[in-house]
Write a protein that holds these residues in place. Structure first.
Motif, PDB file in Angstrom:
ATOM      1  N   ARG A   1      11.018   0.231  -5.123  1.00 44.59           N
ATOM      2  CA  ARG A   1      10.093   1.300  -5.498  1.00 44.59           C
ATOM      3  C   ARG A   1      10.819   2.283  -6.433  1.00 44.59           C
ATOM      4  O   ARG A   1      12.035   2.226  -6.598  1.00 44.59           O
ATOM      5  CB  ARG A   1       9.560   2.034  -4.260  1.00 44.59           C
ATOM      6  CG  ARG A   1      10.597   2.890  -3.555  1.00 44.59           C
ATOM      7  CD  ARG A   1      10.025   3.589  -2.331  1.00 44.59           C
ATOM      8  NE  ARG A   1      11.034   4.508  -1.768  1.00 44.59           N
ATOM      9  CZ  ARG A   1      10.901   5.151  -0.610  1.00 44.59           C
ATOM     10  NH1 ARG A   1       9.822   4.944   0.146  1.00 44.59           N
ATOM     11  NH2 ARG A   1      11.838   5.982  -0.189  1.00 44.59           N
ATOM     12  N   ASN A   2      10.051   3.174  -7.050  1.00 49.57           N
ATOM     13  CA  ASN A   2      10.571   4.264  -7.883  1.00 49.57           C
ATOM     14  C   ASN A   2      11.663   3.777  -8.828  1.00 49.57           C
ATOM     15  O   ASN A   2      12.826   4.173  -8.727  1.00 49.57           O
ATOM     16  CB  ASN A   2      11.107   5.401  -6.992  1.00 49.57           C
ATOM     17  CG  ASN A   2      11.431   6.651  -7.810  1.00 49.57           C
ATOM     18  OD1 ASN A   2      10.908   6.843  -8.915  1.00 49.57           O
ATOM     19  ND2 ASN A   2      12.287   7.503  -7.281  1.00 49.57           N
ATOM     20  N   ILE A   3      11.265   2.914  -9.766  1.00 48.02           N
ATOM     21  CA  ILE A   3      12.212   2.351 -10.738  1.00 48.02           C
ATOM     22  C   ILE A   3      11.966   3.002 -12.097  1.00 48.02           C
ATOM     23  O   ILE A   3      10.843   2.972 -12.606  1.00 48.02           O
ATOM     24  CB  ILE A   3      12.074   0.832 -10.836  1.00 48.02           C
ATOM     25  CG1 ILE A   3      12.151   0.172  -9.459  1.00 48.02           C
ATOM     26  CG2 ILE A   3      13.148   0.258 -11.764  1.00 48.02           C
ATOM     27  CD1 ILE A   3      11.890  -1.332  -9.482  1.00 48.02           C
TER      28      ILE A   3
ATOM     29  N   GLY B   1       0.787  -1.223   0.000  1.00 44.95           N
ATOM     30  CA  GLY B   1       0.000   0.000   0.000  1.00 44.95           C
ATOM     31  C   GLY B   1       0.821   1.277   0.000  1.00 44.95           C
ATOM     32  O   GLY B   1       0.304   2.352  -0.304  1.00 44.95           O
ATOM     33  N   ASP B   2       2.118   1.190   0.337  1.00 45.77           N
ATOM     34  CA  ASP B   2       2.950   2.395   0.391  1.00 45.77           C
ATOM     35  C   ASP B   2       3.718   2.637  -0.899  1.00 45.77           C
ATOM     36  O   ASP B   2       4.648   3.430  -0.937  1.00 45.77           O
ATOM     37  CB  ASP B   2       3.921   2.325   1.572  1.00 45.77           C
ATOM     38  CG  ASP B   2       4.867   1.126   1.483  1.00 45.77           C
ATOM     39  OD1 ASP B   2       4.753   0.349   0.516  1.00 45.77           O
ATOM     40  OD2 ASP B   2       5.720   0.970   2.378  1.00 45.77           O
ATOM     41  N   GLY B   3       3.331   1.946  -1.975  1.00 46.59           N
ATOM     42  CA  GLY B   3       3.962   2.185  -3.267  1.00 46.59           C
ATOM     43  C   GLY B   3       5.176   1.339  -3.538  1.00 46.59           C
ATOM     44  O   GLY B   3       5.930   1.618  -4.476  1.00 46.59           O
ATOM     45  N   ALA B   4       5.397   0.295  -2.752  1.00 45.35           N
ATOM     46  CA  ALA B   4       6.544  -0.587  -2.948  1.00 45.35           C
ATOM     47  C   ALA B   4       6.090  -1.941  -3.488  1.00 45.35           C
ATOM     48  O   ALA B   4       4.911  -2.309  -3.412  1.00 45.35           O
ATOM     49  CB  ALA B   4       7.298  -0.772  -1.639  1.00 45.35           C
ATOM     50  N   MET B   5       7.031  -2.662  -4.035  1.00 46.92           N
ATOM     51  CA  MET B   5       6.817  -4.025  -4.512  1.00 46.92           C
ATOM     52  C   MET B   5       7.779  -4.930  -3.752  1.00 46.92           C
ATOM     53  O   MET B   5       8.971  -4.632  -3.666  1.00 46.92           O
ATOM     54  CB  MET B   5       7.070  -4.094  -6.021  1.00 46.92           C
ATOM     55  CG  MET B   5       7.035  -5.481  -6.620  1.00 46.92           C
ATOM     56  SD  MET B   5       7.047  -5.471  -8.458  1.00 46.92           S
ATOM     57  CE  MET B   5       8.600  -4.602  -8.800  1.00 46.92           C
ATOM     58  N   GLU B   6       7.258  -6.030  -3.210  1.00 47.26           N
ATOM     59  CA  GLU B   6       8.063  -6.916  -2.375  1.00 47.26           C
ATOM     60  C   GLU B   6       8.185  -8.293  -3.005  1.00 47.26           C
ATOM     61  O   GLU B   6       7.195  -8.857  -3.498  1.00 47.26           O
ATOM     62  CB  GLU B   6       7.421  -7.034  -0.991  1.00 47.26           C
ATOM     63  CG  GLU B   6       8.152  -7.954  -0.020  1.00 47.26           C
ATOM     64  CD  GLU B   6       7.402  -8.062   1.303  1.00 47.26           C
ATOM     65  OE1 GLU B   6       7.304  -7.046   2.002  1.00 47.26           O
ATOM     66  OE2 GLU B   6       6.912  -9.161   1.618  1.00 47.26           O
ATOM     67  N   ILE B   7       9.397  -8.837  -2.977  1.00 41.82           N
ATOM     68  CA  ILE B   7       9.592 -10.200  -3.464  1.00 41.82           C
ATOM     69  C   ILE B   7       8.732 -11.163  -2.643  1.00 41.82           C
ATOM     70  O   ILE B   7       8.757 -11.141  -1.417  1.00 41.82           O
ATOM     71  CB  ILE B   7      11.073 -10.615  -3.360  1.00 41.82           C
ATOM     72  CG1 ILE B   7      11.936  -9.729  -4.260  1.00 41.82           C
ATOM     73  CG2 ILE B   7      11.243 -12.089  -3.740  1.00 41.82           C
ATOM     74  CD1 ILE B   7      13.431  -9.995  -4.121  1.00 41.82           C
ATOM     75  N   ASN B   8       7.954 -11.968  -3.343  1.00 39.63           N
ATOM     76  CA  ASN B   8       7.179 -13.040  -2.711  1.00 39.63           C
ATOM     77  C   ASN B   8       7.876 -14.336  -3.105  1.00 39.63           C
ATOM     78  O   ASN B   8       7.614 -14.885  -4.173  1.00 39.63           O
ATOM     79  CB  ASN B   8       5.732 -13.013  -3.204  1.00 39.63           C
ATOM     80  CG  ASN B   8       4.825 -13.902  -2.373  1.00 39.63           C
ATOM     81  OD1 ASN B   8       5.261 -14.526  -1.413  1.00 39.63           O
ATOM     82  ND2 ASN B   8       3.561 -13.973  -2.748  1.00 39.63           N
ATOM     83  N   PRO B   9       8.804 -14.832  -2.292  1.00 41.05           N
ATOM     84  CA  PRO B   9       9.760 -15.843  -2.742  1.00 41.05           C
ATOM     85  C   PRO B   9       9.129 -17.186  -3.103  1.00 41.05           C
ATOM     86  O   PRO B   9       8.189 -17.644  -2.450  1.00 41.05           O
ATOM     87  CB  PRO B   9      10.702 -16.002  -1.543  1.00 41.05           C
ATOM     88  CG  PRO B   9      10.449 -14.820  -0.668  1.00 41.05           C
ATOM     89  CD  PRO B   9       9.027 -14.441  -0.899  1.00 41.05           C
ATOM     90  N   THR B  10       9.694 -17.805  -4.105  1.00 38.94           N
ATOM     91  CA  THR B  10       9.306 -19.173  -4.448  1.00 38.94           C
ATOM     92  C   THR B  10       9.493 -20.085  -3.243  1.00 38.94           C
ATOM     93  O   THR B  10       8.674 -20.971  -2.976  1.00 38.94           O
ATOM     94  CB  THR B  10      10.159 -19.691  -5.621  1.00 38.94           C
ATOM     95  OG1 THR B  10       9.885 -18.896  -6.782  1.00 38.94           O
ATOM     96  CG2 THR B  10       9.856 -21.140  -5.922  1.00 38.94           C
ATOM     97  N   ALA B  11      10.583 -19.862  -2.484  1.00 38.88           N
ATOM     98  CA  ALA B  11      10.892 -20.722  -1.340  1.00 38.88           C
ATOM     99  C   ALA B  11       9.806 -20.687  -0.275  1.00 38.88           C
ATOM    100  O   ALA B  11       9.657 -21.645   0.488  1.00 38.88           O
ATOM    101  CB  ALA B  11      12.233 -20.314  -0.733  1.00 38.88           C
TER     102      ALA B  11
END
Length: 353
Positions: free
Chosen positions: A346-348, A176-186
Motif C-alpha cells: 500500500r501507499n507506494i 477493501g482497506d486500500g492494499a494490493m495483494e499478490i495473487n500468485p501464479t502458483a
C-alpha cells in the motif's frame, strides 16, 4: 540513570492493543491462529529482583521476540535491543499450551499470555525475574505523504500505474482497506487468461526516492525463502522482501541487497504488521558509452538505515553466470516480484531525483 535507560527502550514504540484484524483474500490471511494475532510479536520490559551486581541489575533493559515456527510452535529470542545486532541472551523453542505460550529450559521458565511475557531467566548463572509487554515497534515513515512532484504509484484505488511483465492488466487483488495483494501464479495454475506474475510500473525511472508499505502473512510451517518472499527491483537490482522476523539478517533476507549485502541490522517486524521501505536509488553512470560508476542505494527499513550508499557491484541474479550481465544504461520500470506468497502492499510513491 537506570530509570532513564529503561524508559529509552520504549521510545518510539506502541503498546499493543487488540484491534479488528484486517484480512486478505487468501487462506494465509483468513485462517490465522488466535495466538498469532494476540501473542506473537515484539516485547519490551526489564529484569527485576536480580542478584546484586549481576548483569541483569546493571543492564535491566530486556527485549524479546515471539516467532511463529509452525502451528502451536514458537521460537523465543531474548536480547537487549530490537533494532541493533545485540547479544542474544537466550534463544529456544516454546509450545502453545491452551491460551499461553510456555517455555521451560533450565533456568528459563517463561509464559506468554495476553497480559504479557513473564517468568524467570538466567545470564551467567544469575537468575532474575522477567516482565515484558507486547509492543508494535512500527515505523516513523508509516503513512508518509508523497512530496510535491512525486508520482503516486498506488493509493489503494486502482493499479493503473502498473502492468504485468508481459503487458497484461494487473491481476493481483485489490482489498477493501486500500492494499494490493499478490495473487500468485502458483495458486492459479491453468487459469485462462493467466492470473498472477510479477508486476512493473508502466513508467520508467533512473534516480529515485521511493516509499512503500508492505506486510507478509504468518504461513506456519514454511521457512527461509519459502515464507513471505518477494522482491523490489530498480533497474533490475533487488532489495529483498522476506519474512525475516527473528532470523539472522543475512544477504538473502529482508533489507538485503540480494546476493550482495546483508542488512546492517535485522529490522524486520512480525508477520501481519505493516512495514516501510524508504529507498534512495542512484542509477549507474556512463561516460562515452562506458560504465564510469556502479549504481548505489540507501535502504531504510522501518526507518532504520540497513544499507547506506551501498554500491551495487553486479546484477541481481540467482545464478553466478547471470551476475556478469552489464549494468543498465537506460531508464527501466520499477518492479515487484510474485514469489508465490500473498504479500500485501500500500501507499507506494516515487519521486525522481
Amino acid at each position: 540513570m537506570m530509570i532513564e535507560r529503561i524508559f529509552s527502550l520504549f521510545a518510539g514504540v506502541f503498546l499493543f492493543t487488540p484491534a479488528a484484524f484486517s484480512t486478505g483474500s487468501g487462506p494465509e490471511w483468513t485462517d490465522v491462529a488466535e495466538a498469532d494475532k494476540t501473542l506473537m510479536g515484539d516485547y519490551v520490559g526489564q529484569w527485576s529482583n536480580a542478584p546484586e551486581k549481576s548483569y541483569q541489575e546493571i543492564n535491566p533493559g530486556l527485549c524479546a521476540q515471539v516467532i511463529n515456527i509452525d502451528e502451536g510452535r514458537y521460537h523465543l529470542k531474548f536480547t537487549q535491543d530490537h533494532n541493533l545486532r545485540a547479544e542474544i541472551y537466550y534463544s529456544g523453542e516454546a509450545r502453545l499450551r491452551d491460551d499461553a505460550i510456555v517455555l521451560k529450559d533450565g533456568d528459563w521458565n517463561v509464559r506468554v499470555t495476553k497480559s504479557g511475557l513473564t517468568g524467570k531467566g538466567s545470564i551467567g548463572g544469575k537468575v532474575a525475574e522477567i516482565s515484558l509487554k507486547r509492543v508494535q515497534l512500527g515505523s516513523p515513515t508509516m503513512g508518509a505523504k508523497p512530496p510535491r512532484g512525486s508520482v503516486v504509484l498506488f493509493d489503494g484505488k486502482n493499479a493503473d500505474e502498473w502492468e504485468h511483465e508481459d503487458g497484461r492488466v494487473v491481476t493481483w487483488t485489490l482489498l477493501g482497506d486500500g492494499a494490493m495483494e499478490i495473487n500468485p501464479t502458483a495458486a492459479n495454475k491453468g487459469a485462462n487468461p493467466p492470473i498472477g506474475g510479477g508486476i512493473q510500473t508502466k513508467r520508467k525511472f533512473k534516480n529515485v526516492r521511493y516509499h512503500m508499505e508492505f506486510r507478509y502473512p504468518v504461513e506456519p510451517g514454511k521457512s527461509g525463502q519459502g515464507r513471505g518472499n518477494s522482491g523490489l527491483f530498480f533497474q533490475g537490482y533487488e532489495a529483498q522482501i522476506l519474512n525475516s522476523y527473528g532470523l539472522d539478517g543475512l544477504w538473502n533476507e529482508l533489507g538485503a541487497l540480494y546476493k550482495m549485502s546483508p542488512p546492517k541490522v535485522n529490522a524486520a517486524r512480525p508477520p501481519m504488521e505493516w512495514q516501510t521501505y524508504d529507498i534512495s536509488y542512484v542509477a549507474p553512470k556512463f561516460e562515452n558509452g562506458k560504465l564510469k560508476e556502479n549504481a548505489r542505494i540507501t535502504v531504510r527499513l522501518n526507518g532504520i538505515v540497513v544499507q547506506k550508499n551501498e554500491e551495487l557491484r553486479h546484477q541481481t541474479a540467482h545464478r553466478q553466470a547471470d551476475r556478469t550481465l552489464p549494468a543498465p544504461d537506460k531508464a527501466m520500470p520499477i518492479s515487484l516480484q510474485d514469489h508465490s506468497n500473498r504479500i500485501q502492499f500500500r501507499n507506494i510513491w516515487v519521486k525522481e531525483l
